[in-house]
Design a protein around this motif. Structure first.
Motif, PDB file in Angstrom:
ATOM      1  N   THR A  47       0.798  -1.225   0.000  1.00 15.77           N
ATOM      2  CA  THR A  47       0.000   0.000   0.000  1.00 15.77           C
ATOM      3  C   THR A  47       0.832   1.278   0.000  1.00 15.77           C
ATOM      4  O   THR A  47       0.293   2.359  -0.190  1.00 15.77           O
ATOM      5  N   ASN A  48       2.120   1.168   0.193  1.00 19.43           N
ATOM      6  CA  ASN A  48       2.980   2.345   0.263  1.00 19.43           C
ATOM      7  C   ASN A  48       3.268   2.848  -1.151  1.00 19.43           C
ATOM      8  O   ASN A  48       3.847   2.134  -1.963  1.00 19.43           O
ATOM      9  N   THR A  49       2.870   4.068  -1.466  1.00 20.40           N
ATOM     10  CA  THR A  49       3.098   4.615  -2.802  1.00 20.40           C
ATOM     11  C   THR A  49       4.093   5.771  -2.801  1.00 20.40           C
ATOM     12  O   THR A  49       4.311   6.402  -3.831  1.00 20.40           O
ATOM     13  N   SER A  50       4.695   6.057  -1.652  1.00 15.31           N
ATOM     14  CA  SER A  50       5.630   7.185  -1.584  1.00 15.31           C
ATOM     15  C   SER A  50       6.966   6.843  -2.212  1.00 15.31           C
ATOM     16  O   SER A  50       7.384   5.691  -2.247  1.00 15.31           O
ATOM     17  N   ALA A  51       7.638   7.879  -2.715  1.00 17.89           N
ATOM     18  CA  ALA A  51       8.969   7.710  -3.306  1.00 17.89           C
ATOM     19  C   ALA A  51       9.972   7.676  -2.163  1.00 17.89           C
ATOM     20  O   ALA A  51      10.381   8.710  -1.652  1.00 17.89           O
ATOM     21  N   ALA A  52      10.332   6.492  -1.752  1.00 19.72           N
ATOM     22  CA  ALA A  52      11.234   6.356  -0.610  1.00 19.72           C
ATOM     23  C   ALA A  52      11.711   4.911  -0.520  1.00 19.72           C
ATOM     24  O   ALA A  52      11.366   4.069  -1.339  1.00 19.72           O
ATOM     25  N   THR A  53      12.484   4.664   0.507  1.00 21.37           N
ATOM     26  CA  THR A  53      12.877   3.301   0.833  1.00 21.37           C
ATOM     27  C   THR A  53      11.943   2.817   1.930  1.00 21.37           C
ATOM     28  O   THR A  53      11.726   3.516   2.912  1.00 21.37           O
ATOM     29  N   ALA A  54      11.371   1.657   1.745  1.00 18.66           N
ATOM     30  CA  ALA A  54      10.412   1.119   2.709  1.00 18.66           C
ATOM     31  C   ALA A  54      10.777  -0.331   3.023  1.00 18.66           C
ATOM     32  O   ALA A  54      11.279  -1.053   2.166  1.00 18.66           O
ATOM     33  N   GLY A  55      10.508  -0.744   4.243  1.00 18.16           N
ATOM     34  CA  GLY A  55      10.830  -2.110   4.676  1.00 18.16           C
ATOM     35  C   GLY A  55       9.699  -3.090   4.432  1.00 18.16           C
ATOM     36  O   GLY A  55       8.530  -2.783   4.676  1.00 18.16           O
ATOM     37  N   TRP A  56      10.054  -4.250   3.923  1.00 11.52           N
ATOM     38  CA  TRP A  56       9.088  -5.320   3.670  1.00 11.52           C
ATOM     39  C   TRP A  56       8.350  -5.682   4.949  1.00 11.52           C
ATOM     40  O   TRP A  56       7.145  -5.906   4.943  1.00 11.52           O
ATOM     41  N   GLN A  57       9.060  -5.771   6.072  1.00  8.58           N
ATOM     42  CA  GLN A  57       8.477  -6.245   7.327  1.00  8.58           C
ATOM     43  C   GLN A  57       7.622  -5.206   8.045  1.00  8.58           C
ATOM     44  O   GLN A  57       7.077  -5.485   9.097  1.00  8.58           O
ATOM     45  N   THR A  58       7.482  -4.003   7.498  1.00  9.81           N
ATOM     46  CA  THR A  58       6.662  -2.969   8.131  1.00  9.81           C
ATOM     47  C   THR A  58       5.192  -3.237   7.824  1.00  9.81           C
ATOM     48  O   THR A  58       4.764  -3.159   6.669  1.00  9.81           O
ATOM     49  N   SER A  59       4.428  -3.541   8.852  1.00 14.33           N
ATOM     50  CA  SER A  59       3.033  -3.944   8.638  1.00 14.33           C
ATOM     51  C   SER A  59       2.196  -2.841   7.997  1.00 14.33           C
ATOM     52  O   SER A  59       1.237  -3.137   7.281  1.00 14.33           O
ATOM     53  N   GLY A  60       2.534  -1.583   8.211  1.00 15.91           N
ATOM     54  CA  GLY A  60       1.784  -0.488   7.615  1.00 15.91           C
ATOM     55  C   GLY A  60       1.917  -0.393   6.109  1.00 15.91           C
ATOM     56  O   GLY A  60       1.180   0.352   5.463  1.00 15.91           O
ATOM     57  N   ASN A  61       2.838  -1.142   5.517  1.00 15.66           N
ATOM     58  CA  ASN A  61       3.025  -1.132   4.064  1.00 15.66           C
ATOM     59  C   ASN A  61       2.138  -2.156   3.350  1.00 15.66           C
ATOM     60  O   ASN A  61       2.163  -2.241   2.126  1.00 15.66           O
ATOM     61  N   TRP A  62       1.365  -2.936   4.103  1.00 12.01           N
ATOM     62  CA  TRP A  62       0.547  -4.011   3.535  1.00 12.01           C
ATOM     63  C   TRP A  62      -0.895  -3.884   3.989  1.00 12.01           C
ATOM     64  O   TRP A  62      -1.163  -3.472   5.114  1.00 12.01           O
ATOM     65  N   ASN A  63      -1.828  -4.272   3.148  1.00 15.38           N
ATOM     66  CA  ASN A  63      -3.243  -4.176   3.506  1.00 15.38           C
ATOM     67  C   ASN A  63      -3.765  -5.383   4.282  1.00 15.38           C
ATOM     68  O   ASN A  63      -4.831  -5.338   4.847  1.00 15.38           O
ATOM     69  N   ASN A  64      -3.031  -6.472   4.300  1.00 13.87           N
ATOM     70  CA  ASN A  64      -3.534  -7.694   4.934  1.00 13.87           C
ATOM     71  C   ASN A  64      -2.434  -8.397   5.713  1.00 13.87           C
ATOM     72  O   ASN A  64      -2.331  -9.610   5.701  1.00 13.87           O
ATOM     73  N   GLY A  65      -1.578  -7.616   6.338  1.00  9.11           N
ATOM     74  CA  GLY A  65      -0.465  -8.189   7.086  1.00  9.11           C
ATOM     75  C   GLY A  65       0.734  -8.450   6.197  1.00  9.11           C
ATOM     76  O   GLY A  65       0.624  -8.527   4.980  1.00  9.11           O
ATOM     77  N   VAL A  66       1.886  -8.560   6.812  1.00 10.20           N
ATOM     78  CA  VAL A  66       3.138  -8.789   6.093  1.00 10.20           C
ATOM     79  C   VAL A  66       3.158 -10.218   5.548  1.00 10.20           C
ATOM     80  O   VAL A  66       3.062 -11.171   6.313  1.00 10.20           O
ATOM     81  N   PRO A  67       3.267 -10.384   4.234  1.00 12.57           N
ATOM     82  CA  PRO A  67       3.304 -11.739   3.674  1.00 12.57           C
ATOM     83  C   PRO A  67       4.672 -12.380   3.893  1.00 12.57           C
ATOM     84  O   PRO A  67       5.688 -11.858   3.442  1.00 12.57           O
ATOM     85  N   ASN A  68       4.693 -13.439   4.626  1.00 12.46           N
ATOM     86  CA  ASN A  68       5.946 -14.149   4.886  1.00 12.46           C
ATOM     87  C   ASN A  68       5.626 -15.525   5.454  1.00 12.46           C
ATOM     88  O   ASN A  68       5.881 -15.802   6.614  1.00 12.46           O
ATOM     89  N   ALA A  69       5.040 -16.375   4.632  1.00 16.33           N
ATOM     90  CA  ALA A  69       4.716 -17.735   5.055  1.00 16.33           C
ATOM     91  C   ALA A  69       4.470 -18.593   3.823  1.00 16.33           C
ATOM     92  O   ALA A  69       4.163 -18.081   2.749  1.00 16.33           O
TER      93      ALA A  69
END
Length: 110
Positions: A47-69
């Motif tokens: 969901t993060n659309t800003s021009a920046a560096t963002a972390g995969w594990q940051t839950s705020g960047n995903w709409n349904n939790g961090v996918p990692n399973a």
């Protein structure tokens, strides 16, 4: 080998075979009656659309939790209008990954 030694050896072999059969049967029963571990089939969208560096594990960047399973899927398809870097903060396991852009002009530039 005498006939009594042969009979004794055969009986010991039969006991070993019976013990193995009983062990195999017990293992089969355990395998059939134990609950299986089910992996969630989670689909998450970036969901993060800003021009920046963002972390995969940051839950705020995903709409349904961090996918990692096992079985989870990640879609990075938001309309990102400037360069963006996604950093992996560790190992990630996915069942699927979709990368794209909803606008035809952006998709044509890939």
């Amino acid at each position: 080998m005498t006939s009594s030694a042969f009979a004794s050896s055969r009986a010991a072999g039969s006991r070993r075979s019976s013990a193995l059969s009983a062990a195999a049967l017990a293992l089969a029963i355990v395998a059939l009656t134990c609950p299986r571990v089910l992996h969630a089939q989670t689909a998450s969208t970036w969901t993060n659309t800003s021009a920046a560096t963002a972390g995969w594990q940051t839950s705020g960047n995903w709409n349904n939790g961090v996918p990692n399973a096992v079985g989870s899927s990640a879609s990075i398809i938001a309309d990102i209008t400037a360069p963006q870097t996604i950093t992996l903060d560790g190992a990630v396991v996915l069942g699927g990954l979709t990368i794209g852009d909803p606008t035809a002009a952006a998709a044509a530039s890939y």
